[in-house]
Design an enzyme around this catalytic site. Structure first.
Site, PDB file in Angstrom:
ATOM      1  CG  HIS A   1      34.710  36.695  40.708  1.00  0.00           C
ATOM      2  ND1 HIS A   1      35.517  37.460  41.429  1.00  0.00           N
ATOM      3  CD2 HIS A   1      33.904  36.412  41.696  1.00  0.00           C
ATOM      4  CE1 HIS A   1      35.169  37.440  42.706  1.00  0.00           C
ATOM      5  NE2 HIS A   1      34.072  36.826  43.085  1.00  0.00           N
TER       6      HIS A   1
ATOM      7  CB  CYS B   1      33.024  40.182  44.210  1.00  0.00           C
ATOM      8  SG  CYS B   1      32.354  38.899  45.151  1.00  0.00           S
TER       9      CYS B   1
ATOM     10  CD  GLU C   1      38.071  38.390  39.240  1.00  0.00           C
ATOM     11  OE1 GLU C   1      37.229  38.492  38.531  1.00  0.00           O
ATOM     12  OE2 GLU C   1      38.028  38.284  40.207  1.00  0.00           O
TER      13      GLU C   1
END
Lengths: 76, 221
Positions: free
Chosen positions: B195, B87, B197
């Site tokens: 994302h 990002c 994560e």
């Protein structure tokens, strides 16, 4: 020494913000606005004698992203 | 595997990536502040997290890309240390020139925050080796400036060299050729807007992102 650096998007790079501004102008009743391109102006106060090369480098290294933007330097 | 997470003023996914890295590697990453001029030694991964570094002033990622610690990141990337930018981290990587192109305002002007479909374009990278090429996964995005732009020659080169890592399965932000993530020429630097994560544990609702970190751990050791 006062300088002005004008940063604009390169031709061919889409400008969604410019398009939104164009639509907002149409919404306000301004007819015939065929295109809007948004850009940035930086006003710099630099030491007398700052070299042209240094000013160019400031533009290339930070003020403009030359992948998508052009810049123009104006000396006041 | 030793890892480091770079923290800029305005980063807000630094803890998310730290939790994900610890869950997969078993070791908490070093959190490195932007003003540091050196990185810990022996790193298997440097992560540039999501967020709004320096308030997105000037251009997203522009100021972070010129911060002291990023000079050390660029140097480490040149030595082959794996680097992932997620990002805002992807925006920083393009601003440094480690990755080509730029991330512009989303074509629809909206901030997009939802799960999106991604197609894994290559499994031939340290970041994607645990996926199958062509596999579709679901990963969340949350960005306003994820509209990938590069000139046609650069896009052709990225595609021809197998450097497109992920593509959106449907249009999310106007990105050129649907590109969601790209690799550098040596394959040790990955930038992506989604994302991974945020989808590593069952409680996240999906674990499609976990294999990115597991594959990396397997590849790097």
């Amino acid at each position: 020494m006062k300088l002005r650096v004008i940063v604009t998007l390169k031709n061919g790079v889409l400008d969604p913000q410019g398009k939104a501004i164009q639509h907002a102008l149409a919404g306000l009743g301004f007819d015939g606005v065929e295109d809007v391109r948004a850009g940035k102006i930086f006003e710099l106060e630099v030491a007398e004698g700052t070299s042209d090369a240094a000013i160019e480098e400031m533009c290339r290294k930070l003020l403009a992203n030359t992948v998508i933007e052009n810049y123009r330097i104006e000396r006041a | 595997m030793k890892t480091a997470v770079i923290v800029f003023p305005g980063s807000n996914c630094d803890r998310d990536i730290a939790v994900a890295l610890e869950a997969v590697t078993g070791t908490a990453p070093a959190m490195v502040w932007h003003g540091e001029s050196a990185l810990p030694g022996g790193l298997g991964l440097i992560a540039l997290p999501g967020g709004f570094s320096y308030g997105d002033y000037l251009r997203c990622g522009a100021i972070a890309a010129r911060s002291p610690v990023v000079r050390a990141v660029i140097e480490a990337a040149g030595r082959g240390v794996p680097v992932i930018g997620i990002c805002n981290g992807f925006q920083v990587l393009t601003e440094t020139g480690l990755l080509p192109g730029a991330l512009m305002r989303n074509a629809g002007l909206d901030f997009v925050c939802r799960d999106v479909g991604l197609k894994v374009e290559t499994s031939q990278s340290i970041f994607t080796s645990a996926y199958r090429a062509g596999e579709e996964i679901s990963v969340p995005v949350a960005h306003h400036d994820g509209n990938y732009f590069a000139d046609a020659d650069t896009l052709d080169r990225l595609e021809g060299d197998g450097r497109v890592a992920f593509r959106y399965t449907s249009d999310v932000n106007g990105s050129a050729r649907g590109i969601a993530g790209i690799l550098n020429a040596s394959g040790n630097v990955l930038g992506m807007m989604p994302h991974p994560e945020r989808c590593v544990e069952a409680a996240h609702g999906n674990t499609d992102g976990r294999r990115l970190f597991e594959g990396l751990l397997e590849a790097v050791g």
